[in-house]
Structure formats: C-alpha cells, structure tokens
Design a protein around this motif. Structure first.
Motif, PDB file in Angstrom:
ATOM      1  N   VAL B 179      10.914  52.647   8.085  1.00 42.23           N
ATOM      2  CA  VAL B 179      10.463  52.306   9.444  1.00 42.23           C
ATOM      3  C   VAL B 179       8.976  51.957   9.291  1.00 42.23           C
ATOM      4  N   PRO B 180       8.644  50.657   9.425  1.00 39.48           N
ATOM      5  CA  PRO B 180       7.368  50.153   8.907  1.00 39.48           C
ATOM      6  C   PRO B 180       6.142  50.465   9.757  1.00 39.48           C
ATOM      7  N   CYS B 181       5.757  51.729   9.817  1.00 37.84           N
ATOM      8  CA  CYS B 181       4.541  52.071  10.557  1.00 37.84           C
ATOM      9  C   CYS B 181       3.304  51.554   9.820  1.00 37.84           C
ATOM     10  N   HIS B 182       3.484  51.153   8.555  1.00 42.80           N
ATOM     11  CA  HIS B 182       2.336  50.602   7.827  1.00 42.80           C
ATOM     12  C   HIS B 182       1.922  49.234   8.387  1.00 42.80           C
ATOM     13  N   ARG B 183       2.763  48.635   9.222  1.00 41.60           N
ATOM     14  CA  ARG B 183       2.431  47.318   9.789  1.00 41.60           C
ATOM     15  C   ARG B 183       1.631  47.424  11.086  1.00 41.60           C
ATOM     16  N   VAL B 184       1.198  48.640  11.399  1.00 43.12           N
ATOM     17  CA  VAL B 184       0.415  48.824  12.628  1.00 43.12           C
ATOM     18  C   VAL B 184      -1.037  49.129  12.266  1.00 43.12           C
ATOM     19  N   LEU B 185      -1.955  48.308  12.803  1.00 37.65           N
ATOM     20  CA  LEU B 185      -3.377  48.431  12.463  1.00 37.65           C
ATOM     21  C   LEU B 185      -4.211  48.639  13.725  1.00 37.65           C
ATOM     22  N   ARG B 186      -5.470  48.946  13.498  1.00 39.91           N
ATOM     23  CA  ARG B 186      -6.374  49.088  14.640  1.00 39.91           C
ATOM     24  C   ARG B 186      -6.757  47.716  15.187  1.00 39.91           C
ATOM     25  N   SER B 187      -7.181  47.713  16.455  1.00 34.23           N
ATOM     26  CA  SER B 187      -7.532  46.438  17.095  1.00 34.23           C
ATOM     27  C   SER B 187      -8.707  45.766  16.388  1.00 34.23           C
ATOM     28  N   ASP B 188      -9.592  46.569  15.796  1.00 35.47           N
ATOM     29  CA  ASP B 188     -10.755  45.981  15.123  1.00 35.47           C
ATOM     30  C   ASP B 188     -10.433  45.560  13.690  1.00 35.47           C
ATOM     31  N   GLY B 189      -9.147  45.595  13.360  1.00 34.70           N
ATOM     32  CA  GLY B 189      -8.747  45.191  12.011  1.00 34.70           C
ATOM     33  C   GLY B 189      -8.764  46.331  11.010  1.00 34.70           C
ATOM     34  N   GLY B 190      -9.265  47.492  11.439  1.00 29.70           N
ATOM     35  CA  GLY B 190      -9.265  48.667  10.546  1.00 29.70           C
ATOM     36  C   GLY B 190      -7.838  49.117  10.257  1.00 29.70           C
ATOM     37  N   LEU B 191      -7.673  49.820   9.139  1.00 33.45           N
ATOM     38  CA  LEU B 191      -6.321  50.222   8.711  1.00 33.45           C
ATOM     39  C   LEU B 191      -5.693  51.264   9.619  1.00 33.45           C
ATOM     40  N   GLY B 192      -6.554  52.084  10.257  1.00 35.94           N
ATOM     41  CA  GLY B 192      -5.987  53.231  10.974  1.00 35.94           C
ATOM     42  C   GLY B 192      -5.551  54.266   9.960  1.00 35.94           C
ATOM     43  N   GLY B 193      -4.720  55.197  10.378  1.00 35.76           N
ATOM     44  CA  GLY B 193      -4.305  56.238   9.428  1.00 35.76           C
ATOM     45  C   GLY B 193      -2.976  55.887   8.785  1.00 35.76           C
ATOM     46  N   TYR B 194      -2.563  56.711   7.816  1.00 37.22           N
ATOM     47  CA  TYR B 194      -1.229  56.534   7.241  1.00 37.22           C
ATOM     48  C   TYR B 194      -0.792  57.827   6.574  1.00 37.22           C
ATOM     49  N   ILE B 195       0.447  58.170   6.811  1.00 35.58           N
ATOM     50  CA  ILE B 195       0.982  59.435   6.314  1.00 35.58           C
ATOM     51  C   ILE B 195       0.973  59.482   4.780  1.00 35.58           C
ATOM     52  N   GLY B 196       1.058  58.311   4.150  1.00 35.86           N
ATOM     53  CA  GLY B 196       1.058  58.274   2.680  1.00 35.86           C
ATOM     54  C   GLY B 196      -0.320  58.049   2.087  1.00 35.86           C
ATOM     55  N   GLY B 197      -1.338  58.051   2.947  1.00 35.28           N
ATOM     56  CA  GLY B 197      -2.689  57.766   2.459  1.00 35.28           C
ATOM     57  C   GLY B 197      -2.981  56.281   2.585  1.00 35.28           C
ATOM     58  N   LEU B 198      -4.273  55.958   2.734  1.00 37.88           N
ATOM     59  CA  LEU B 198      -4.637  54.561   2.985  1.00 37.88           C
ATOM     60  C   LEU B 198      -4.336  53.659   1.790  1.00 37.88           C
TER      61      LEU B 198
END
Lengths: 183, 212
Positions: B179-198
């Motif tokens: 379930v591709p939560c890695h495809r969700v980023l911050r509005s400013d283009g930042g990565l945001g967080g990720y359960i598996g690490g950035l």
C-alpha cells in the motif's frame, strides 16, 4: 502478552522431540511430535498466560503417545532403528546387560538406544522428568502412582543408563559400577 | 538402594544433547516444522503465517491471515516486536510458513526488479480502522511513479482539512510498499516521514522514477 506460537516451536521443539523419541522410539516419534504441536497450536490461545509451556507440551505429547500406542495395540517398543546417518557400527544392540562398552559409544544416538532398553516405567519417568523437565509430582500424575514412586523409577532409570550407556571411554569410579559414566 | 545415592547418580548423568545429536535434532525439527506448517494450513489452525524476504530496502517481514496480507514490516520496526504485537492484536497462532506468502514474495521480486507496478494479492486491512483505513484504501489509487501531497490525499478522501490525520494514517500504514504510502509527500516537496526510514522512501521513489 502471549508470544507467537512459532517461538514455542523454536524453544521447545527439540526437547519435545527427545521426549517423544524416548517414549515411543525414534521411528514413531515424528508422528507424535506433529500431533502434539498441531494440537498445541489449536489450544494455544486458551493456555493460561503463566502456564509452564514445556510441561504443557510434554503432557500433550504423553497423551498423543498413549493414543499411538493404543492405535498400534501393543506396548511402546524400545528404540531398535537408528537413523541411517547416525548408525555407524551396527553394534547398537549390544550392551544391554551393562557389562560391555558400546563400540559406538561416541554415537550421539547411543543414548536413545540405552533409553529404549529401560523398563517402561523407568523410561517414561526419565523422559518426562529429565528430558521434558516435568516435576516428579506431574510425572506421577501422568504415570499413575505416587510421587515417590515416580522419583524412584526415574533414579533407577538413570542408574541403569549409567551402566549401559558409555560415551567416550571414561571409566566410572563407583565400586558397584565399574563401567559407569561420569559426564 | 538409598535415596542420596540415586540423587547423586541422577545429578551425574548429563542429558544435554551432544554436538552431533544437537545437529541431528535441529534438522529433524526443521523437517517437522515444515510438515507442521502444511498441517496447520490444512486444518485452518494457522491464524497468521509469516516469512521474511530480502529486498533492496532490507529484510521485509510479511504476515498474512487467511483473509489476506495483514502486515509488512521493515527491519527497523524490529520483526520480533512486530510479531509480538500481531500475537496480541490478531492471534498468537503464528508460524513461520512461507507458503501463504509465496505469491506476494514473487510479486515483490518483480516490483523491485522494476517489472511490476501494482500488487494484486488479497489484503486484510483489519489492523487499521476508520479514517486511517479510508486513507490506506485510497493510497493504491496513486499511480506507480507518481506522488501526491498529504493535502491532496486529504482532499481525495473528502476531508480537505484532515492533512495531519492523513499524515498519521500514512505513518501507521500496516502494509508499506504494497500500500504505497511512500508516494505521499509534503506540499513543499519534502519527503515527510516514513515507517521504513527516509532512505527506504527515497529508494522506492527512485526505483519507480527509473522504471517509469
């Protein structure tokens, strides 16, 4: 919190297999082991949090062994067959009298041969107490009879094992047991 | 016979398996374990089957109920801890039984080789509920190689102001990668967080950009 059942297999699988081998002999031990763990998997969610898991498994194994014995409608047999890869000399049938050293005494499975030669009550008491870790009170419950009788059967069994099972060529020092082993 | 003697005798007999027996026992238990996996599956006693697979983003734990894939976990989540949590939340009837995860393991191989863009194994979303599950159900709609912002996702699920809640839905996604939560980023283009690490998030985005 109850650990995943996988952990129970990892922690107790080998000990339960040794109990099954001692109780039923190596050829029938696998089936008893499988039935024990399958039945334990089913009942695992109902097992009290603080239960002694190994004792619980050994008790199930005991019941499965009785079932198997009944199914075969004969007494549990001593270990006659060793797995091919472990049997090197074919002399495993010697030594029952306790006087002769095994030619295959370094064989890791010589112990199973010796355990298989014990009278049933001693064999089961040794299996459940020493291999399965059951306290004598629980061994007595499984075997019937008193706690003291279970204790006696178990120590008689161990004494007999010391006479027939001779790993390495270590000589015992006890005067009654010229070839006893001290490991 | 005297009791002291027999106690001594017992204490002097060592039942600890010798090295050779230990090796034989290990291989026997491994063989019996494989049988038990199949017997447990056949008897419908295996509430949770799991396996681990090696991937470019590290070892992934895969766990499935009879309904479907229920958990994917990164190494940094601590697989043992994840299994303990699954035992408490789903069921303690857990065995390492790779067979139930074979299809997914194969699809993951293809995904990491760049030849698969979506997963079609059945999913069991029972670990999340409410708004989080709503968000997680939406995530597979974000196409392979594309990204959305947390804000866009909030709008897509009809709660445009729930940007932070979308963030926590992504952060608690029990099925990362699939379930591709890695495809969700911050509005400013930042990565945001990720359960598996950035690093893992970056690696997945780079993989999809390359293969796109």
């Amino acid at each position: 919190m109850k650990p995943p059942f996988e952990k129970m297999v990892a922690e107790h699988g080998a000990a339960v297999l040794r109990v099954c081998r001692a109780v039923l002999g190596i050829p029938d031990a696998d089936d008893a082991w499988s039935e024990t763990f399958l039945s334990a998997l089913g009942a695992y969610p109902e097992l009290p949090q603080d239960a002694n898991v190994e004792a619980w498994l050994v008790t199930i194994a005991h019941r499965k062994a009785i079932d198997q014995t009944r199914m075969r409608s004969r007494q549990p047999i001593p270990v006659e067959e060793l797995p091919e890869r472990a049997s090197r000399t074919g002399s495993a049938k010697e030594g029952a009298a306790g006087g002769e050293a095994h030619d295959d005494s370094s064989d890791s499975l010589a112990l199973w041969h010796s355990v298989g030669l014990l009278p049933e009550k001693q064999r089961l008491a040794v299996a459940y107490h020493y291999l399965g870790g059951l306290p004598f009170a629980e061994v007595a419950e499984l075997l019937g009879g008193s706690v003291e009788a279970a204790r006696r059967a178990s120590s008689d069994g161990v004494r007999a094992l010391r006479l027939v099972y001779l790993p390495e060529s270590v000589s015992g020092t006890a005067t009654h047991e010229p070839k006893g082993i001290l490991r | 016979m005297n009791t002291t003697d027999s106690t001594n005798a017992a204490e002097r007999f060592d039942f600890t398996p010798l090295a050779e027996e230990s090796i034989e026992l290990d291989s026997a238990v491994t063989r019996l374990h494989a049988q038990l996996e199949q017997q447990a599956l056949d008897a419908h006693l295996l509430d949770l089957a799991y396996t681990t697979v090696d991937t470019p983003v590290g070892s992934l734990l895969l766990a499935a109920t009879e309904a479907g894939l229920v958990r994917v976990a990164y190494d940094i989540e601590d697989h043992d801890a994840v299994l303990e949590t699954l035992a408490a939340r789903v069921s303690a009837r857990i065995l390492r039984a790779p067979k139930r995860l074979d299809a997914l393991a194969f699809e993951l191989d293809e995904y990491f080789a760049g030849t698969r863009r979506a997963f079609d194994v059945p999913l069991d979303l029972s670990l999340s509920s409410g708004f989080r599950q709503l968000v997680q159900r939406h995530l597979p709609a974000i196409a392979y190689g594309r990204t959305e912002t947390y804000k866009q996702v909030a709008e897509s699920v009809g709660s445009p102001r729930a940007v932070r809640a979308v963030g926590s839905a992504c952060a608690t996604n029990p099925l990362p990668v699939v379930v591709p939560c890695h495809r969700v980023l911050r509005s400013d283009g930042g990565l945001g967080g990720y359960i598996g690490g950035l690093a893992a998030k970056t690696a997945l985005l780079a993989l999809e950009a390359r293969a796109h």
